[in-house]
Design an enzyme around this catalytic site. Structure first.
Site, PDB file in Angstrom:
ATOM      1  N   SER A 135      28.228  37.678  35.424  1.00 46.56           N
ATOM      2  CA  SER A 135      28.828  36.854  36.460  1.00 46.56           C
ATOM      3  C   SER A 135      30.051  37.365  37.031  1.00 46.56           C
ATOM      4  O   SER A 135      30.779  38.258  36.621  1.00 46.56           O
ATOM      5  CB  SER A 135      29.280  35.550  35.573  1.00 46.56           C
ATOM      6  OG  SER A 135      30.431  35.792  34.869  1.00 46.56           O
ATOM      7  N   LYS A 136      30.574  36.779  38.119  1.00 50.29           N
ATOM      8  CA  LYS A 136      31.640  37.216  38.986  1.00 50.29           C
ATOM      9  C   LYS A 136      32.951  37.082  38.020  1.00 50.29           C
ATOM     10  O   LYS A 136      34.006  37.743  38.238  1.00 50.29           O
ATOM     11  CB  LYS A 136      31.730  36.706  40.305  1.00 50.29           C
ATOM     12  CG  LYS A 136      30.705  36.996  41.160  1.00 50.29           C
ATOM     13  CD  LYS A 136      30.511  36.468  42.410  1.00 50.29           C
ATOM     14  CE  LYS A 136      29.162  36.869  43.194  1.00 50.29           C
ATOM     15  NZ  LYS A 136      29.055  36.139  44.909  1.00 50.29           N
ATOM     16  N   ARG A 137      32.872  36.526  37.248  1.00 46.09           N
ATOM     17  CA  ARG A 137      34.070  36.006  36.257  1.00 46.09           C
ATOM     18  C   ARG A 137      34.282  37.277  35.125  1.00 46.09           C
ATOM     19  O   ARG A 137      35.115  37.219  34.297  1.00 46.09           O
ATOM     20  CB  ARG A 137      34.310  34.774  35.744  1.00 46.09           C
ATOM     21  CG  ARG A 137      34.473  33.749  36.779  1.00 46.09           C
ATOM     22  CD  ARG A 137      34.653  32.344  36.119  1.00 46.09           C
ATOM     23  NE  ARG A 137      33.371  32.057  35.414  1.00 46.09           N
ATOM     24  CZ  ARG A 137      32.229  31.395  36.080  1.00 46.09           C
ATOM     25  NH1 ARG A 137      32.418  31.015  37.394  1.00 46.09           N
ATOM     26  NH2 ARG A 137      31.277  31.102  35.388  1.00 46.09           N
ATOM     27  N   ASP A 138      33.076  37.941  34.935  1.00 47.02           N
ATOM     28  CA  ASP A 138      32.935  38.865  33.837  1.00 47.02           C
ATOM     29  C   ASP A 138      33.737  40.211  34.175  1.00 47.02           C
ATOM     30  O   ASP A 138      33.385  40.917  35.017  1.00 47.02           O
ATOM     31  CB  ASP A 138      31.486  39.194  33.991  1.00 47.02           C
ATOM     32  CG  ASP A 138      31.065  40.181  32.570  1.00 47.02           C
ATOM     33  OD1 ASP A 138      32.209  40.719  31.947  1.00 47.02           O
ATOM     34  OD2 ASP A 138      29.967  40.385  32.073  1.00 47.02           O
TER      35      ASP A 138
END
Length: 489
Positions: free
Chosen positions: A254-257
């Site tokens: 995920s782009k928050r990872d």
């Protein structure tokens, strides 16, 4: 479907080039080139609210940075343009009217509030929310009444009832969907802009796309696209859905990872080589025969085979990427690596932003000294920090080395010889160390190790003679004598 291989990568200019999208582009590129086909880039910019300034340029810039070239697109043209969806609206209108005329699509005047209420009621009943079809069969009088209210219609596709849609996926095999799983879906929004699934189907047909390779998150889109193809009497392309990329904990990226750097631009900024990134990305969900993992772009084009696309998630192995990039850096032109690494030293404030010829030569030599150890050009900052310290910090092993009784004698003898020597080169330093050996009788680790530790604080490092020269005569003498003074006090 044409027998010619034509594939596409279709980015939305809503952000920068993500590693997953880069893989989609790269696999399509390899497939096209392996089969002497065409690779097309189409800009899907119909989600106007989410488009960002520079998004389109950034996508194309970093595809080129990776070494991916295309045959048709907004910048090179081609006979199936325009290659930007917002410039194709007239084409979509033509086929929308055809679907309306055939009764395969209809105008829906539902407001967003009405649709939301419908979804909430369905959820409360334990049903999967989907459009009920309440405006499926409006009379002319009802349509006139809605228009008199000032309502604007969206256009929905009339989904056939109890139909099974089956396709042979290039990666996953046979996949089937029943039409009852989908309510009548919007193909043209109230603002006249086509939705994703509709525009994609029309574009892929008109651009004669033969194969669609994309991520498995698009599988659920495929039946809707097949419905559009069927309604318009077109033959669909062959679909292939690649497995997702997961992190080392096997969680979907995920782009928050933050455990994985996810945008190609960031790898460029950190000093990764594009050919290493190309090689690494090609192994995310595809494997060649044999154990070899290092391939040139030409080799990958030659051996790429969709039959070897993985059915299991692709693990983004940061250690493998570091290993690959290190391999490419080690074998790269030293001048190229220096040009990539020096800006990182400048950004860190370690060297001047404007370098004299002498300073530039010093920086080039410094980078070359560490080239074999670098996993990225930015590593030079940490690797070379010993050259920019004001004080030496001893490692535990280093303190033990300097506690040996011969150390003051060795350091003082070497300092005297450096001070007396007119020549200050790596070969001269090697000669001076040999002279110290003859004079003191100490050799091997008893000789080399104290000099290294006194100058760097480390028991291991790069070539000692080159390190001495890069430190500079004054720094070397100062560090050696300061250490002698501490030891004899």
């Amino acid at each position: 479907m044409s027998t010619d291989i034509r594939v596409r990568y279709a980015p939305s200019p809503t952000g920068h080039l993500h590693i997953g999208n880069a893989r989609t582009a790269l696999f399509n590129y390899l497939y096209a080139k392996h089969n002497n086909g065409k690779f097309i880039i189409r800009i899907e910019d119909t989600d106007v609210k989410r488009n960002i300034a520079g998004g389109e340029e950034s996508q194309l810039k970093y595809l080129k940075w990776l070494g991916i070239e295309w045959d048709e697109s907004i910048d090179v043209g081609g006979e199936y343009g325009p290659y930007r969806q917002t410039e194709r609206l007239d084409l979509y209108r033509k086929y929308t009217q055809e679907l309306l005329d055939k009764g395969l699509a209809y105008r829906c005047f539902c407001t967003e509030e009405e649709l939301e209420q419908e979804r909430e009621e369905q959820s409360a009943r334990g049903e999967t929310p989907r459009y009920s079809g309440k405006h499926r069969d409006l009379t002319p009088e009802q349509i006139s009444a809605f228009e008199a209210e000032g309502r604007v219609a969206s256009i929905r596709f009339r989904v056939p009832e109890e139909r099974t849609y089956t396709f042979d996926d290039m990666v996953k095999g046979t996949i089937s969907f029943n039409s009852k799983e989908s309510g009548d879906f919007v193909i043209v929004k109230k603002d006249g802009i086509p939705t994703y699934n509709y525009a994609v189907a029309v574009d892929d047909h008109l651009m004669k796309i033969s194969h669609v390779l994309r991520g498995e998150d698009h599988i659920s889109n495929t039946p809707r696209q097949l419905m559009i193809y069927e309604a318009l009497g077109w033959e669909p392309p062959q679909f292939g859905h690649m497995t997702l990329i997961v992190n080392e904990n096997h969680k979907k990226l995920s782009k928050r990872d933050e455990s994985v750097i996810q945008f190609i631009e960031q790898y460029d900024q950190l000093g990764y080589l594009p050919e290493a990134m190309f090689n690494f990305i090609s192994l995310l969900g595809w494997s060649p025969e044999g154990e070899e993992e290092i391939f040139s772009q030409e080799q990958l084009i030659s051996i790429f085979d969709t039959k070897r696309l993985s059915k299991s998630p692709a693990v983004f192995d940061t250690h493998k990427l570091a290993h690959l990039n290190n391999h490419y850096i080690k074998h790269a032109d030293p001048e190229r690596i220096a040009e990539m690494a020096i800006p990182h030293l400048q950004k860190a404030g370690l060297i001047s932003s404007e370098l004299s010829a002498e300073q530039k030569e010093w920086a080039y030599t410094l980078v070359h000294l560490y080239q074999e150890q670098m996993n990225s050009a930015s590593d030079i900052v940490e690797l070379s920090e010993v050259f920019f310290r004001s004080e030496i910090e001893l490692e535990t092993e280093g303190a033990a080395v300097l506690a040996e009784e011969q150390v003051p004698t060795v350091l003082k003898a070497f300092a005297d010889k450096v001070q007396a020597s007119e020549e200050f080169t790596p070969s001269k330093m090697a000669a001076l160390i040999k002279e110290v050996q003859k004079e003191t009788g100490f050799k091997g680790k008893q000789l080399f190790m104290p000099i290294r530790v006194a100058l760097t604080g480390q028991t291991h490092g790069r070539d000692l003679n080159q390190t001495i020269v890069l430190l500079g005569r004054d720094t070397v003498i100062e560090r050696l004598l300061a250490r002698v003074n501490k030891l004899i006090q």
